[in-house]
Design a protein around this motif. Structure first.
Motif, PDB file in Angstrom:
ATOM      1  N   UNK B 134      84.387  87.783  65.201  1.00 12.47           N
ATOM      2  CA  UNK B 134      83.177  86.955  65.310  1.00 12.47           C
ATOM      3  C   UNK B 134      81.926  87.803  65.487  1.00 12.47           C
ATOM      4  N   UNK B 135      82.036  88.843  66.345  1.00 10.96           N
ATOM      5  CA  UNK B 135      80.818  89.605  66.631  1.00 10.96           C
ATOM      6  C   UNK B 135      80.409  90.433  65.412  1.00 10.96           C
ATOM      7  N   UNK B 136      81.358  91.092  64.760  1.00 12.21           N
ATOM      8  CA  UNK B 136      81.003  91.896  63.581  1.00 12.21           C
ATOM      9  C   UNK B 136      80.410  90.998  62.493  1.00 12.21           C
ATOM     10  N   UNK B 137      81.034  89.827  62.314  1.00 11.39           N
ATOM     11  CA  UNK B 137      80.541  88.923  61.266  1.00 11.39           C
ATOM     12  C   UNK B 137      79.105  88.491  61.581  1.00 11.39           C
ATOM     13  N   UNK B 138      78.828  88.190  62.846  1.00 13.80           N
ATOM     14  CA  UNK B 138      77.468  87.766  63.216  1.00 13.80           C
ATOM     15  C   UNK B 138      76.476  88.901  62.956  1.00 13.80           C
ATOM     16  N   UNK B 139      76.859  90.132  63.283  1.00 13.56           N
ATOM     17  CA  UNK B 139      75.951  91.264  63.051  1.00 13.56           C
ATOM     18  C   UNK B 139      75.687  91.465  61.553  1.00 13.56           C
ATOM     19  N   UNK B 140      76.743  91.269  60.756  1.00  8.21           N
ATOM     20  CA  UNK B 140      76.577  91.457  59.312  1.00  8.21           C
ATOM     21  C   UNK B 140      75.610  90.411  58.749  1.00  8.21           C
ATOM     22  N   UNK B 141      75.790  89.169  59.184  1.00  8.14           N
ATOM     23  CA  UNK B 141      74.881  88.119  58.682  1.00  8.14           C
ATOM     24  C   UNK B 141      73.450  88.398  59.167  1.00  8.14           C
ATOM     25  N   UNK B 142      73.312  88.868  60.408  1.00  6.34           N
ATOM     26  CA  UNK B 142      71.975  89.218  60.910  1.00  6.34           C
ATOM     27  C   UNK B 142      71.372  90.314  60.024  1.00  6.34           C
ATOM     28  N   UNK B 143      72.200  91.270  59.615  1.00  6.72           N
ATOM     29  CA  UNK B 143      71.721  92.341  58.729  1.00  6.72           C
ATOM     30  C   UNK B 143      71.308  91.798  57.371  1.00  6.72           C
ATOM     31  N   UNK B 144      72.076  90.829  56.852  1.00 11.09           N
ATOM     32  CA  UNK B 144      71.724  90.223  55.561  1.00 11.09           C
ATOM     33  C   UNK B 144      70.371  89.515  55.679  1.00 11.09           C
ATOM     34  N   UNK B 145      70.168  88.823  56.801  1.00 12.83           N
ATOM     35  CA  UNK B 145      68.883  88.140  56.997  1.00 12.83           C
ATOM     36  C   UNK B 145      67.763  89.182  57.077  1.00 12.83           C
ATOM     37  N   UNK B 146      68.061  90.309  57.751  1.00 15.29           N
ATOM     38  CA  UNK B 146      67.077  91.403  57.841  1.00 15.29           C
ATOM     39  C   UNK B 146      66.687  91.883  56.446  1.00 15.29           C
ATOM     40  N   UNK B 147      67.694  92.037  55.577  1.00 15.92           N
ATOM     41  CA  UNK B 147      67.412  92.515  54.220  1.00 15.92           C
ATOM     42  C   UNK B 147      66.507  91.528  53.495  1.00 15.92           C
ATOM     43  N   UNK B 148      66.831  90.258  53.644  1.00 15.58           N
ATOM     44  CA  UNK B 148      66.033  89.227  52.991  1.00 15.58           C
ATOM     45  C   UNK B 148      64.590  89.225  53.540  1.00 15.58           C
TER      46      UNK B 148
END
Ligand code: HEM
Lengths: 416, 262
Positions: B134-148
Motif C-alpha cells: 500500500x505504501x509503495x503504491x501510494x508513493x508511486x501514484x504521488x510521483x505520477x501526480x508530481x510528473x503531471x
C-alpha cells in the motif's frame, strides 16, 4: 546565543539532521558493516584506509552517527516544547479569531445553505459567534504532530535501550541436556525436531526455563518466529545441528553407555585400541563401480547419514565408513552406531523488565499519532451570509475540498 | 495459472498502447477503451493473485515475483480509486505505464510457488508486506501526480487551482504512504525481534526502508515550510519514486542482507 538556540530548535536544522542520518545510512548499506579490518584491506584495496579511518566499517556505532541522533533528539525536544506551547495557546482563542476572519470565498445564498448542510453532515459542531457561525471538528487533531514527534523521540530512546541493554548468547543444547546461565537460570531442552508431520522444514524445540528462585515455566515448544519468554529471559529457536550417536557396550561386564559425538574423539578402554570418531556426513553418492562420494552439507534432515571413523587396533589404523545400525568390535568393546541426533542452537536473550513492552507501546503511539496527524485534521470553518473562510492550525484540506466542492456556488462578480 | 498472469500482463500492455495512442492523437474513444482494458487487466490480476494465494495456501506476497505482483496490483488499485473518486483522468497516462513496468519486472522473476521458509511463517507477514504494497503504491501514484504537475505547470500558468489540487492530492497520498511505511518499519521491527531477537539490525533492506521514510518525512516538512511548494515539491516526489523502486528491487539485487528470500 539566541540565534544559536533558535537554529538548534529550527525545522531547518531538523531536516539537515534527518538528511545526515539518510546519508550515513546509504554509506552503511553500500559498505558491508562489521567485518574484520583485514576484510576491507582485501576487498577495498584502494579505499580501505579512509573507510577504516572514518569508521565507515561501523558507521551505525560511530561517534558522529550517535552525535547526529543525539542532536536530532535535542532538536525534537526543543522544537516540540516551543510548538506545543503555541498550539495550546492558539487553540483557546481560535474560534473567537475565526469569527472575525474576512470571507475568503463568497458564496450565493444557496451555496451558504448547502455548505451549512455539508458541515452538519460532516458532524462538525456549530456555534454562533456574533454574525458568524463557527463549525469545528477534530479539535484534538492539532496535537497529532506533537504526539508524532514525541513518539519518534521515545522510539529513539527506548529503541536504543532495547538494542543495547539485552545480553544475548547463542548456545547449542542436546535434547535432554541443559544450559546454565551465569545467574543460575537453567534452560533445558527436552526434545527437538527439524520437520513437521508433513515433512516440511520446521525447527521445533521443547524447552523449559527454571529461574534461580525455583520458579519455572511450563515445558513449551519454540519455533522460528515463536520464541518463549519467562522472567527476564526469551529463548529463540535459532539454528540446528546434527550429531553422531554411538552406544558402547563392554561384553566383559555388560556395561553400556551412550555417547553423542560432535567433535573428534577417541573412544577406548585401554587408550590404544578403540575408535576415533572423525565426522558425520548427511548423505553420499555411489557410482556403479562402488566408489562413494560424501556430501558434506544439506538443508534439513540427513537422508543417508555416514560415519567416518578410524579403527585403532594394537597400533594399526584403518579408516572406515559405517552406517547407522552397524556394529564394530575392537579393543574389548562393541560400538553400535545409531541414527544421528538433531539438536537445537538456541539464542538466549536477557532483557531488563518492561523494555520490550515499552517499545511496542511507543510504536503503537507513533502509529496512532500519525493517523491523527494525517486523518483527523482539525476543522474550523467560519460561515456567514456572504461566504466562508477556513481557519485553524491546518486549513489546507478544507480549503481544497470546499474550494472544489462549492466552486459552482461561488460569487465571482465581486471581489471579497 | 502462469497463463492468467500473462493474460493480465497482456491486458495491461494493451491498455498502455491504447492510452498512448489515444493521448497522442487526442482520441476520446481510444482513451475510454484503454481504461476498460486497464480495469479488465486489474480484474484478471486480482483473480490471478487470489488463485495463487489459494494454491500456495498463504498470502501471495512472499518472494520478488509475488511482491512485484502485489505492488503492481496496488498501483492499479490506487489508480482506479483516485481516478474514479477524484475524476483525475490526467493521472492515467502516467500510472498505467508504471503498472506495466512493475509487471514487467515481475515477469522477469522466478515464478514457481515455493514453501514459505520458517522465518517467514509469522502473523506479522501479512501486516508487514501488505502495508509495504500500500505504501509503495501510494508513493508511486504521488510521483505520477508530481510528473503531471510538472508538465501542466509549465504549459498553463492560469491553472493555479488545478495545480493546488494536484499538489494537495499528492500530499494526501504521501501521508497515506508515510503512515503505512511507518507500519512496515514498526511491524518489521517487532517481527525481527520475534524471529532474530533484535528489533533492528541495520540490514540493507531495513536501512533503505528508513532512508525512504526519511525522504518522505523531509518532503512533509519542506512542504510545511510553505516556501517550497509547487514545482520543487513535484520534482521531489518524482525523484523519490526512484528511491522507492530501489528499496523495493535494487536492495535485493545489489546489496546483501537477511531479506533475500528469492
Ligand atoms: C524523524 C523525524 C520526523 C518525522 C518522522 C516527523 C514527522 C512529522 C509529521 C508526520 C508531521 C505532520 C506533517 C503534516 O501534517 O503534513 C510533522 C510536522 C512538523 N514537524 Fe516533524 N517529524 C520529524 C522530525 C522533526 C524535527 C526534527 C523537527 C524539528 C524542528 C520537526 C518539526 C516539525 C514541525 C514544526 C511540524 C509542524 C507541526 C504542526 O503541524 O503542528 N519535525 N512532522
Amino acid at each position: 546565543m539566541k540565534k544559536v538556540l533558535s537554529f538548534l530548535r529550527s525545522m531547518r536544522f531538523g531536516i539537515l539532521l534527518l538528511s545526515l542520518v539518510a546519508v550515513c545510512s546509504v554509506i552503511g548499506s553500500v559498505i558491508p558493516q562489521e567485518h574484520e579490518a583485514m576484510w576491507y584491506v582485501q576487498n577495498y584495496p584502494g579505499t580501505y584506509a579512509p573507510i577504516l579511518r572514518l569508521g565507515l566499517d561501523r558507521i551505525f556505532s560511530a561517534w558522529y552517527f550517535i552525535a547526529i541522533l543525539v542532536m536530532l533528539c535535542l532538536n525534537l525536544i526543543l522544537c516540540s516544547i516551543v510548538r506545543i506551547r503555541s498550539v495550546v495557546a492558539s487553540s483557546k482563542t481560535e474560534r473567537e479569531r475565526a469569527s472575525k476572519l474576512p470571507d475568503t470565498v463568497r458564496l450565493t445564498p444557496e451555496g451558504v445553505d448547502k455548505l451549512r448542510d455539508h458541515l452538519v453532515a460532516m458532524r462538525c459542531r456549530g456555534e454562533k459567534i456574533g454574525e458568524s457561525e463557527i463549525f469545528t471538528k477534530n479539535s484534538f487533531g492539532r496535537y497529532g504532530s506533537f504526539l508524532t514527534h514525541l513518539s519518534i523521540l521515545l522510539t529513539v530512546i527506548v529503541g536504543a535501550a532495547a538494542l543495547y541493554l539485552p545480553q544475548v548468547t547463542d548456545q547449542t543444547c542436546l535434547p535432554g541436556e541443559s544450559v546454565m546461565m551465569p545467574d543460575g537460570t537453567e534452560i533445558r531442552a527436552y526434545d527437538f525436531s527439524i520437520e513437521d508431520e508433513s515433512g516440511r522444514l520446521d525447527f521445533t524445540s521443547e524447552i523449559r526455563i527454571k529461574l534461580p528462585d525455583g520458579r519455572h515455566s511450563e515445558t513449551k515448544q519454540i519455533r522460528v518466529n515463536y520464541p518463549m519468554s519467562f522472567g527476564p529471559y526469551k529463548v529463540y529457536q535459532q539454528t540446528y545441528g546434527t550429531a553422531g550417536s554411538v552406544t558402547v557396550r563392554n561384553p566383559a561386564n555388560g556395561g553400556e553407555d551412550d555417547f553423542t559425538l560432535t567433535d573428534t574423539v577417541f573412544l577406548s578402554l585401554d587408550g590404544v585400541s578403540g575408535i576415533w570418531y572423525q565426522a558425520l556426513y548427511p548423505d553420499y553418492l555411489q557410482d556403479p563401480s562402488g566408489n562413494v562420494t560424501l556430501i558434506s552439507s544439506v538443508s534439513g534432515r540427513y537422508a543417508n547419514p555416514v560415519y567416518e571413523i578410524i579403527v585403532s587396533e594394537g597400533g594399526q589404523y584403518r579408516s572406515l565408513l559405517v552406517f547407522p545400525g552397524d556394529e564394530i568390535e575392537t579393543g574389548g568393546l562393541v560400538f553400535r552406531f545409531n541414527d544421528p541426533v538433531e539438536y537445537p542452537g538456541l539464542r538466549i536473550k536477557r532483557t531488563p523488565p518492561a523494555v520490550n513492552a515499552l517499545l511496542i507501546a511507543v510504536f503503537a503511539l507513533m502509529t496512532a499519532a500519525l493517523y491523527i496527524t494525517f486523518f483527523c485534521d482539525p476543522i474550523l470553518v467560519k460561515l456567514d451570509k456572504d461566504g466562508y473562510a477556513v481557519g485553524g492550525p491546518k486549513p489546507e484540506r478544507m480549503r481544497v475540498e470546499l474550494g472544489a466542492g462549492f466552486e459552482a456556488y461561488e460569487r465571482k462578480d465581486e471581489e471579497p | 495459472m502462469k497463463a492468467l498472469f500473462f493474460i493480465a500482463f497482456a491486458a495491461y500492455a494493451v491498455s498502455v498502447i491504447l492510452e498512448f495512442t489515444g493521448t497522442a492523437f487526442r482520441k476520446e474513444k481510444l482513451l475510454r477503451l484503454a481504461w476498460i482494458a486497464f480495469i479488465a487487466a486489474f480484474a484478471l490480476h486480482t483473480v490471478f493473485l487470489a488463485a495463487r494465494g489459494v494454491a500456495a495456501k498463504r498470502l501471495p506476497l512472499s518472494n520478488q515475483f509475488e511482491f512485484a505482483n502485489g505492488f503492481a496490483w496496488g498501483v492499479a488499485l490506487f489508480t482506479i480509486a483516485v481516478c474514479t473518486r477524484m475524476k483525475t483522468d490526467w493521472l492515467k497516462v502516467a500510472a498505467i505505464p508504471v503498472t506495466l513496468l512493475i509487471m514487467t519486472y515481475a515477469a522477469l522473476q522466478p515464478m514457481e510457488i515455493r514453501d514459505l521458509m520458517p522465518a517467514l511463517r509469522s502473523a506479522w507477514f501479512g501486516v508487514h508486506i501488505g502495508s509495504a504494497v500500500l505504501s509503495y503504491a501510494a508513493f508511486v501514484i504521488a510521483g505520477c501526480i508530481g510528473a503531471r504537475y510538472l508538465i501542466l505547470s509549465k504549459k498553463e500558468s492560469d491553472n493555479q487551482k488545478a495545480l493546488d489540487q494536484m499538489d494537495f492530492l499528492s500530499y494526501r497520498l504521501v501521508s497515506f504512504g508515510f503512515l503505512f511505511l511507518t507500519v512496515v518499519i514498526l511491524s518489521g521491527a517487532i517481527w525481527a525481534e520475534q524471529a532474530w531477537s533484535a528489533f533492528w539490525t541495520w540490514d540493507p533492506k531495513e536501512v533503505w526502508a528508513l532512508i525512504t521514510w526519511i525522504i518522505y518525512a523531509v518532503y512533509l516538512h519542506l512542504r510545511l515550510r510553505g516556501k517550497k511548494k509547487g514545482r520543487q515539491m513535484a520534482w521531489y516526489l518524482v525523484i523519490a519514486v526512484f528511491v522507492v523502486f530501489f528499496t523495493f528491487a535494487g536492495v535485493n539485487t545489489l546489496l546483501h542482507g537477511m531479506h533475500t528470500y528469492g
